[in-house]
Design a protein around this motif. Structure first.
Motif, PDB file in Angstrom:
ATOM      1  N   ALA A   9      69.741  64.149  27.639  1.00 20.72           N
ATOM      2  CA  ALA A   9      68.413  64.414  27.063  1.00 20.72           C
ATOM      3  C   ALA A   9      67.995  65.870  27.223  1.00 20.72           C
ATOM      4  CB  ALA A   9      67.370  63.505  27.695  1.00 20.72           C
ATOM      5  N   THR A  10      68.409  66.491  28.310  1.00 20.24           N
ATOM      6  CA  THR A  10      68.007  67.876  28.587  1.00 20.24           C
ATOM      7  C   THR A  10      69.077  68.877  28.161  1.00 20.24           C
ATOM      8  OG1 THR A  10      68.881  67.809  30.849  1.00 20.24           O
ATOM      9  CG2 THR A  10      66.555  67.177  30.534  1.00 20.24           C
ATOM     10  N   GLY A  11      70.065  68.432  27.421  1.00 28.43           N
ATOM     11  CA  GLY A  11      71.103  69.355  26.946  1.00 28.43           C
ATOM     12  C   GLY A  11      71.860  70.000  28.087  1.00 28.43           C
ATOM     13  N   GLY A  12      72.294  69.176  29.042  1.00 27.50           N
ATOM     14  CA  GLY A  12      72.983  69.723  30.212  1.00 27.50           C
ATOM     15  C   GLY A  12      72.028  70.441  31.150  1.00 27.50           C
ATOM     16  N   PHE A  13      70.804  69.959  31.210  1.00 21.73           N
ATOM     17  CA  PHE A  13      69.715  70.468  32.053  1.00 21.73           C
ATOM     18  C   PHE A  13      69.125  71.785  31.567  1.00 21.73           C
ATOM     19  CE2 PHE A  13      72.354  67.832  34.932  1.00 21.73           C
ATOM     20  CZ  PHE A  13      71.483  66.764  35.017  1.00 21.73           C
ATOM     21  N   VAL A  14      69.506  72.227  30.365  1.00 19.80           N
ATOM     22  CA  VAL A  14      68.923  73.417  29.757  1.00 19.80           C
ATOM     23  C   VAL A  14      67.434  73.208  29.497  1.00 19.80           C
ATOM     24  CG1 VAL A  14      68.947  74.773  27.611  1.00 19.80           C
ATOM     25  CG2 VAL A  14      71.075  74.247  28.773  1.00 19.80           C
ATOM     26  N   GLY A  15      67.035  71.973  29.265  1.00 22.20           N
ATOM     27  CA  GLY A  15      65.633  71.671  29.007  1.00 22.20           C
ATOM     28  C   GLY A  15      64.704  71.988  30.168  1.00 22.20           C
ATOM     29  N   TYR A  16      65.269  72.204  31.347  1.00 19.47           N
ATOM     30  CA  TYR A  16      64.446  72.557  32.505  1.00 19.47           C
ATOM     31  C   TYR A  16      64.183  74.057  32.605  1.00 19.47           C
ATOM     32  CZ  TYR A  16      64.931  67.778  34.154  1.00 19.47           C
ATOM     33  OH  TYR A  16      64.883  66.411  34.269  1.00 19.47           O
ATOM     34  N   ILE A  17      64.756  74.853  31.697  1.00 20.42           N
ATOM     35  CA  ILE A  17      64.447  76.288  31.688  1.00 20.42           C
ATOM     36  C   ILE A  17      62.950  76.413  31.390  1.00 20.42           C
ATOM     37  CG2 ILE A  17      64.821  78.466  30.447  1.00 20.42           C
ATOM     38  CD1 ILE A  17      67.741  77.557  30.021  1.00 20.42           C
ATOM     39  N   PRO A  18      62.217  77.159  32.216  1.00 22.57           N
ATOM     40  CA  PRO A  18      60.751  77.147  32.093  1.00 22.57           C
ATOM     41  C   PRO A  18      60.192  77.821  30.839  1.00 22.57           C
ATOM     42  CG  PRO A  18      61.446  78.643  33.843  1.00 22.57           C
ATOM     43  CD  PRO A  18      62.670  77.939  33.361  1.00 22.57           C
ATOM     44  N   VAL A  19      60.948  78.699  30.208  1.00 26.67           N
ATOM     45  CA  VAL A  19      60.461  79.401  29.025  1.00 26.67           C
ATOM     46  C   VAL A  19      61.306  78.990  27.817  1.00 26.67           C
ATOM     47  CG1 VAL A  19      60.095  81.668  27.979  1.00 26.67           C
ATOM     48  CG2 VAL A  19      59.743  81.358  30.422  1.00 26.67           C
ATOM     49  N   ALA A  20      60.671  78.541  26.764  1.00 22.41           N
ATOM     50  CA  ALA A  20      61.306  78.202  25.484  1.00 22.41           C
ATOM     51  C   ALA A  20      62.481  77.220  25.630  1.00 22.41           C
ATOM     52  CB  ALA A  20      61.762  79.465  24.772  1.00 22.41           C
ATOM     53  N   PRO A  21      62.264  76.069  26.283  1.00 19.52           N
ATOM     54  CA  PRO A  21      63.375  75.131  26.439  1.00 19.52           C
ATOM     55  C   PRO A  21      63.908  74.603  25.106  1.00 19.52           C
ATOM     56  CG  PRO A  21      61.311  74.094  27.101  1.00 19.52           C
ATOM     57  CD  PRO A  21      61.029  75.557  26.885  1.00 19.52           C
ATOM     58  N   GLY A  22      63.041  74.472  24.107  1.00 17.89           N
ATOM     59  CA  GLY A  22      63.491  74.005  22.797  1.00 17.89           C
ATOM     60  C   GLY A  22      64.452  74.985  22.143  1.00 17.89           C
ATOM     61  N   THR A  23      64.169  76.265  22.286  1.00 21.37           N
ATOM     62  CA  THR A  23      65.063  77.281  21.729  1.00 21.37           C
ATOM     63  C   THR A  23      66.392  77.276  22.462  1.00 21.37           C
ATOM     64  OG1 THR A  23      63.194  78.625  21.035  1.00 21.37           O
ATOM     65  CG2 THR A  23      65.325  79.750  21.252  1.00 21.37           C
TER      66      THR A  23
END
Length: 152
Positions: A9-23
């Motif tokens: 769901a988080t794209g390998g936990f990339v979604g937890y990046i605090p700035v622009a997670p969608g990008t």
């Protein structure tokens, strides 16, 4: 089951990046564009079936992740951007020009949510609402990308 759902769901936990997670989630999808393009060389029908299965799986994963995170359409969930970007690049030649233009157009449309994306986002619950609005934006981005390259 919590770890694999959140990982996907988080794209390998990339979604937890605090700035622009969608990008950043969309950037994760660029290598998938090239991988998916190899399937598209064999059959348009097979490509559509694979895309539909991936989109439905993403809906399920996003719904499960919402339950785990206890938040509707959490910013950490970026699987919707990944699937939306695959829609934005569906049947495009795997080139850097297509990859970048589709990414830029998709991100703008994902934020703006042109009709019926906003409607889908508001009316569908769970993972379907999370993912399918991005698929709509991805389809629009695909058409806009084709138009840009038609003009060039």
């Amino acid at each position: 089951m919590r770890f694999p759902i959140l990982f996907l769901a988080t794209g390998g936990f990339v979604g937890y990046i605090p700035v622009a997670p969608g990008t950043f989630g969309t950037l994760v999808a660029i290598p998938l564009f090239w991988l998916f393009a190899s399937v598209q060389r064999y059959s348009m029908g097979l490509s559509l079936v694979v895309f539909a299965v991936l989109a439905l799986a993403a809906c399920w994963v996003a719904g499960r992740a919402e339950a785990i995170l206890r938040e509707h359409d959490s910013h950490a969930i970026v699987i919707d951007e990944i699937i939306g970007y695959l829609a934005a690049t569906l049947f495009l030649a795997p080139t850097w020009n297509h990859a970048v233009v589709a990414l830029l157009i998709f991100r703008v449309l994902d934020i703006v949510k042109p009709f019926p994306a906003a409607y889908v986002d508001e009316r569908l619950s769970g993972g379907y609402g999370v993912v399918l609005d991005d698929v709509v934006s991805g389809v629009y981005a695909n058409l806009a990308t084709r138009f840009v390259f038609l003009l060039l």
